[in-house]
Design a protein around this motif. Structure first.
Motif, PDB file in Angstrom:
ATOM      1  N   SER A 115     -10.298 -15.045   1.268  1.00  0.00           N
ATOM      2  CA  SER A 115     -10.126 -13.626   0.956  1.00  0.00           C
ATOM      3  C   SER A 115     -10.502 -13.411  -0.502  1.00  0.00           C
ATOM      4  CB  SER A 115      -8.693 -13.155   1.218  1.00  0.00           C
ATOM      5  OG  SER A 115      -7.820 -13.527   0.169  1.00  0.00           O
ATOM      6  N   PHE A 116     -10.897 -12.197  -0.810  1.00  0.00           N
ATOM      7  CA  PHE A 116     -11.208 -11.910  -2.210  1.00  0.00           C
ATOM      8  C   PHE A 116      -9.961 -12.122  -3.064  1.00  0.00           C
ATOM      9  CE2 PHE A 116     -11.601  -8.935  -5.847  1.00  0.00           C
ATOM     10  CZ  PHE A 116     -12.715  -9.524  -6.443  1.00  0.00           C
ATOM     11  N   GLY A 117      -8.812 -11.770  -2.517  1.00  0.00           N
ATOM     12  CA  GLY A 117      -7.567 -11.982  -3.253  1.00  0.00           C
ATOM     13  C   GLY A 117      -7.310 -13.442  -3.564  1.00  0.00           C
ATOM     14  N   SER A 118      -7.594 -14.320  -2.608  1.00  0.00           N
ATOM     15  CA  SER A 118      -7.378 -15.749  -2.859  1.00  0.00           C
ATOM     16  C   SER A 118      -8.391 -16.283  -3.861  1.00  0.00           C
ATOM     17  CB  SER A 118      -7.446 -16.546  -1.550  1.00  0.00           C
ATOM     18  OG  SER A 118      -8.765 -16.603  -1.031  1.00  0.00           O
ATOM     19  N   HIS A 119      -9.599 -15.709  -3.849  1.00  0.00           N
ATOM     20  CA  HIS A 119     -10.621 -16.112  -4.810  1.00  0.00           C
ATOM     21  C   HIS A 119     -10.184 -15.723  -6.220  1.00  0.00           C
ATOM     22  CE1 HIS A 119     -14.741 -17.545  -5.428  1.00  0.00           C
ATOM     23  NE2 HIS A 119     -14.884 -16.587  -6.324  1.00  0.00           N
ATOM     24  N   VAL A 120      -9.657 -14.530  -6.359  1.00  0.00           N
ATOM     25  CA  VAL A 120      -9.127 -14.081  -7.648  1.00  0.00           C
ATOM     26  C   VAL A 120      -7.954 -14.968  -8.074  1.00  0.00           C
ATOM     27  CG1 VAL A 120      -7.911 -12.197  -8.806  1.00  0.00           C
ATOM     28  CG2 VAL A 120      -9.906 -11.699  -7.369  1.00  0.00           C
ATOM     29  N   ALA A 121      -7.086 -15.297  -7.138  1.00  0.00           N
ATOM     30  CA  ALA A 121      -5.947 -16.165  -7.449  1.00  0.00           C
ATOM     31  C   ALA A 121      -6.412 -17.530  -7.944  1.00  0.00           C
ATOM     32  CB  ALA A 121      -5.051 -16.317  -6.228  1.00  0.00           C
ATOM     33  N   ALA A 122      -7.538 -18.001  -7.408  1.00  0.00           N
ATOM     34  CA  ALA A 122      -8.067 -19.296  -7.849  1.00  0.00           C
ATOM     35  C   ALA A 122      -8.495 -19.249  -9.308  1.00  0.00           C
ATOM     36  CB  ALA A 122      -9.249 -19.706  -6.970  1.00  0.00           C
ATOM     37  N   TRP A 123      -8.900 -18.092  -9.786  1.00  0.00           N
ATOM     38  CA  TRP A 123      -9.157 -17.945 -11.219  1.00  0.00           C
ATOM     39  C   TRP A 123      -7.850 -17.929 -11.996  1.00  0.00           C
ATOM     40  CZ3 TRP A 123     -12.401 -12.943 -10.141  1.00  0.00           C
ATOM     41  CH2 TRP A 123     -13.635 -13.291  -9.585  1.00  0.00           C
ATOM     42  N   GLY A 124      -6.819 -17.360 -11.396  1.00  0.00           N
ATOM     43  CA  GLY A 124      -5.572 -17.142 -12.120  1.00  0.00           C
ATOM     44  C   GLY A 124      -4.636 -18.327 -12.208  1.00  0.00           C
ATOM     45  N   TRP A 125      -4.593 -19.150 -11.161  1.00  0.00           N
ATOM     46  CA  TRP A 125      -3.640 -20.276 -11.175  1.00  0.00           C
ATOM     47  C   TRP A 125      -3.798 -21.170 -12.410  1.00  0.00           C
ATOM     48  CZ3 TRP A 125       0.575 -20.087  -8.481  1.00  0.00           C
ATOM     49  CH2 TRP A 125       0.610 -19.519  -7.204  1.00  0.00           C
ATOM     50  N   PRO A 126      -5.022 -21.578 -12.782  1.00  0.00           N
ATOM     51  CA  PRO A 126      -5.147 -22.424 -13.986  1.00  0.00           C
ATOM     52  C   PRO A 126      -4.709 -21.699 -15.258  1.00  0.00           C
ATOM     53  CG  PRO A 126      -7.143 -22.529 -12.646  1.00  0.00           C
ATOM     54  CD  PRO A 126      -6.326 -21.405 -12.109  1.00  0.00           C
ATOM     55  N   LEU A 127      -4.882 -20.370 -15.290  1.00  0.00           N
ATOM     56  CA  LEU A 127      -4.418 -19.616 -16.453  1.00  0.00           C
ATOM     57  C   LEU A 127      -2.892 -19.618 -16.521  1.00  0.00           C
ATOM     58  CD1 LEU A 127      -6.863 -16.563 -16.334  1.00  0.00           C
ATOM     59  CD2 LEU A 127      -7.015 -18.602 -17.780  1.00  0.00           C
ATOM     60  N   LEU A 128      -2.251 -19.565 -15.362  1.00  0.00           N
ATOM     61  CA  LEU A 128      -0.787 -19.701 -15.330  1.00  0.00           C
ATOM     62  C   LEU A 128      -0.360 -21.067 -15.865  1.00  0.00           C
ATOM     63  CD1 LEU A 128       0.523 -18.113 -11.996  1.00  0.00           C
ATOM     64  CD2 LEU A 128       1.372 -17.664 -14.298  1.00  0.00           C
ATOM     65  N   ASP A 129      -1.095 -22.104 -15.477  1.00  0.00           N
ATOM     66  CA  ASP A 129      -0.791 -23.446 -15.977  1.00  0.00           C
ATOM     67  C   ASP A 129      -0.874 -23.475 -17.503  1.00  0.00           C
ATOM     68  OD1 ASP A 129      -0.488 -24.343 -13.384  1.00  0.00           O
ATOM     69  OD2 ASP A 129      -2.513 -25.185 -13.247  1.00  0.00           O
TER      70      ASP A 129
END
Length: 442
Positions: A164-178
């Motif tokens: 999903s586009f949402g999961s693709h965006v989340a894949a950008w965000g997870w490392p930023l959360l780390d």
């Protein structure tokens, strides 16, 4: 072209470092060194290492007297460091030799410069933290809003399975959360005061070296490493590594967006795009390209900085000079990437119809894996895979949708929902929402 895009009147808005730019100026460095000198005198006065009256005078003067960085240039060129010139100029500006003689008591240039640098890096990390939180909030909004929007996943540049586009965006965000979660430990393990004298032994402080270093750390709001780190550049390298990872993560987002926005894909529309000097139809992905370029630069700078992380003996001029030439550029470019992302992410517009057309035009081949697993209800896995591979080859050769071929070959198999992208995204929607929920808890 200017020596640095961040100092260029022509390019600084293309590579905007924001508030971080003010931290890496000659004036900011001189001001930080004066603050360290004042805090050092105050700590020494409290411990009886210098007269209390002189300590108070020096500390007050460090907050009030400005020094012109240009006036220190000749001394810096001669001595290889600006501190001797700064100390001489500050003593003269105080116009109180009876107090000025106690300035810089027992410290070495590296103590002052490293501590001053950490004061500025502390501010830099605070700016990065604020920027990261803003980018994450915007990414979370996008991920939540588009958690159920199917798009083609790609591996090796080829269609894979639905995401999903949402999961693709989340894949950008997870490392930023780390990266955000790593900040407290980074501050503890890197934002250190430096005070250990000429060769790192604190011999000049008459047995009160550890006590004085702890007092200076407290006065400046920095950590006490409980040792000398003149020849251990670990604190600097840890901060540089964190910034490099930040730029690298944002660079990956830039790479994805260049591909998603290219003419042959058109799955995302950018809120801001650049034009061509000759081709009126062009909408160039300028900001994603900036992210990529900055990441490449920062990665290269970190490699150079690591090479300077092996200083010879108790102090190494060449290694130290290399650090001066690379670290500011690395910091500013990482911050420029964050500033660019802050401006870019809110304007991203996924193109749902274009994404849906990918599934239709691929003749259902993105569901080949799902079909092979569905067939394992009646066939061994190897046989199911072989059967689907054969059907996929026929699909490509004849242009017949895979769903039609599957229905013909396996009329007794329930294919309900198998070729519906919205029902074949696996955990993608949940992943997008989980990311958004975690950001909401920040």
């Amino acid at each position: 072209m200017a020596g640095s895009v961040h100092d260029s009147q022509l390019y600084n808005r293309l590579f905007p470092a924001g508030e971080a730019a003010r931290l890496f100026t000659d004036s900011a460095e001189v001001r930080a060194m004066l603050l360290v000198e004042g805090a050092l005198a105050k700590a020494q006065g409290a411990l009886g290492l210098i007269p209390g009256e002189s300590a108070d005078f020096i500390h007050r003067a460090s907050l009030e007297i400005p020094l012109d960085p240009g006036g220190l240039a000749t001394s810096a060129a001669q001595n290889g460091v600006p501190v001797p010139g700064l100390v001489a100029a500050f003593r003269k500006a105080m116009e109180a030799p009876e107090h000025a003689q106690y300035l810089h008591w027992g410290a070495t240039s590296q103590d002052i410069m490293d501590s001053a640098q950490m004061l500025r890096l502390r501010q830099l990390l605070a700016l990065c933290e604020t920027g990261l939180q803003e980018v994450l909030q915007t990414l979370a909004t996008q991920a939540e809003a588009h958690a159920d929007l199917p798009m083609a996943g790609r591996t090796y540049g080829q269609f894979a399975t639905p995401v999903s586009f949402g999961s693709h965006v989340a894949a950008w965000g997870w490392p930023l959360l780390d990266l955000l979660e790593d900040l407290p430990a980074l501050r503890r393990n890197a934002l250190w005061v430096s005070l250990s004298g000429a060769a790192g032994t604190s011999a000049e402080f008459t047995g009160k070296g550890p006590e004085l270093r702890a007092a200076l750390a407290n006065g400046l709001g920095l950590g006490d490493p409980e040792r000398s780190w003149h020849a251990d550049r670990g604190p600097v390298l840890r901060i540089a590594a964190w910034l490099t990872r930040l730029a690298q993560v944002l660079g990956k987002m830039g790479e994805d967006l260049v591909l998603m926005a290219q003419s042959s894909a058109g799955e995302v529309r950018l809120g801001a795009a650049g034009g061509s000097s000759t081709m009126p139809q062009k909408q160039n992905p300028v900001q994603p390209s900036v992210l990529i370029a900055l990441a490449r630069q920062v990665i290269g700078l970190e490699a150079t900085l690591k090479g300077a992380g092996m200083p010879r003996q108790e102090r190494d001029g060449a290694a130290w000079f290399t650090e001066w030439m690379t670290l500011p550029q690395l910091c500013l470019s990482a911050c420029a990437a964050l500033e660019t992302a802050r401006d870019l992410v809110p304007g991203l517009q996924p193109q749902a119809q274009t994404m849906a057309a990918v599934f239709a035009d691929s003749l259902g081949l993105l569901h080949a894996e799902a079909l092979s697993f569905r067939l394992t209800e009646t066939l061994p896995r190897p046989e199911a895979q072989a059967a689907v591979k054969s059907l996929a080859q026929e699909c490509v050769a004849t242009g017949t949708p895979l769903a039609d071929l599957a229905a013909r070959a396996f009329p007794d198999t329930d294919l309900d929902g198998l070729f519906d992208p919205s029902r074949q995204m696996g955990e993608a929607p949940a992943t997008a929402r989980a990311f958004a929920a975690k950001v909401a808890r920040l």
